[in-house]
Design an enzyme around this catalytic site. Structure first.
Site, short mmCIF file in Angstrom:
data_model
loop_
_atom_site.label_atom_id
_atom_site.label_comp_id
_atom_site.label_asym_id
_atom_site.label_seq_id
_atom_site.Cartn_x
_atom_site.Cartn_y
_atom_site.Cartn_z
N CYS A 65 3.74 0.85 23.60
CA CYS A 65 5.15 1.34 22.80
C CYS A 65 6.31 1.51 24.38
CB CYS A 65 5.06 1.82 21.82
SG CYS A 65 4.80 3.71 22.18
N THR A 67 6.66 4.31 25.51
CA THR A 67 6.46 5.32 26.16
C THR A 67 4.79 5.19 26.27
OG1 THR A 67 6.02 6.58 24.50
CG2 THR A 67 8.24 7.15 25.79
N HIS A 98 -15.11 9.82 32.71
CA HIS A 98 -14.63 10.43 32.51
C HIS A 98 -15.06 11.19 30.59
CE1 HIS A 98 -14.45 13.09 36.69
NE2 HIS A 98 -14.93 12.18 37.15
N HIS A 133 -20.63 14.59 31.80
CA HIS A 133 -19.36 13.89 31.08
C HIS A 133 -19.79 14.03 29.35
CE1 HIS A 133 -17.41 14.14 34.57
NE2 HIS A 133 -18.08 13.35 35.56
C1 RB5 Z 1 10.56 2.99 20.49
O1 RB5 Z 1 12.11 3.16 19.72
C2 RB5 Z 1 9.44 4.08 20.54
O2 RB5 Z 1 9.79 5.07 19.82
C3 RB5 Z 1 8.23 4.01 21.29
O3 RB5 Z 1 8.40 2.79 21.39
C4 RB5 Z 1 7.79 4.85 21.44
O4 RB5 Z 1 7.93 5.32 22.49
C5 RB5 Z 1 7.26 5.90 20.24
O5 RB5 Z 1 6.31 6.45 20.73
#
Ligand code: RB5
Length: 152
Positions: A65, A67, A98, A133
């Protein structure tokens, strides 16, 4: 090897590049993400990939996504899933060696596609080391199963 891949609307291009990369290496890819730029809620893809991994229908999952955070949080709500966000290959390798991570996640707004390929490679080529682990991963799963931890 069979890998499920999922993404939201901000990661369509990176998803396509990673899919093509995996397929070029002979990996079978199950795409359950969105293929259009229309807004698409990342928990849907996170859940779909997590269910395929947890059921054993695929060997692992890749989630992308903006992030990597939201989509991995959603996946981690499915029993049996250990999804890790990685922005560099070292963490990706250790996440398997791990932590026995069965899903790797990253952000299309955070890293470039060449780094993403390296991250996927490190995670796919690594093997869970077991030993000490195993005990720790079992504790993580105990928290998931019982919402508690015998040891404390
Ligand atoms: C979408 O705008 C964004 O929030 C999504 O891609 C992501 O980064 C969420 O964790």
């Amino acid at each position: 090897m069979k890998i499920a891949i999922g993404n939201d609307h901000v990661a369509v291009e990176m998803k396509n590049e990673i899919m093509a990369y995996l397929e070029s290496k002979g990996v079978e890819v199950v795409n359950v993400g969105t293929d259009t730029p229309e807004r698409f809620n990342y928990p849907v893809s996170g859940y779909r990939v997590a269910k395929l991994v947890a059921s054993g229908e695929v060997d692992g999952g890749v989630l992308i996504c903006g992030t990597g955070v939201g989509i991995s949080l959603a996946a981690n709500k499915v029993r049996g899933i250990r999804a890790c966000v990685c922005s560099e290959p070292y963490t990706a390798r250790l996440a398997k060696e791990h932590n026995n991570a069965n899903i790797i996640a990253f952000g299309a707004r955070v890293i470039g596609v060449e780094l993403a390929k390296m991250i996927v490679d490190e995670w796919m080529n690594a093997r869970f080391q077991g030993g000490r682990h195993s005990e720790r991963v079992a504790m993580i799963m105990e928290i998931e199963e019982t919402q508690g931890l015998k040891e404390i």
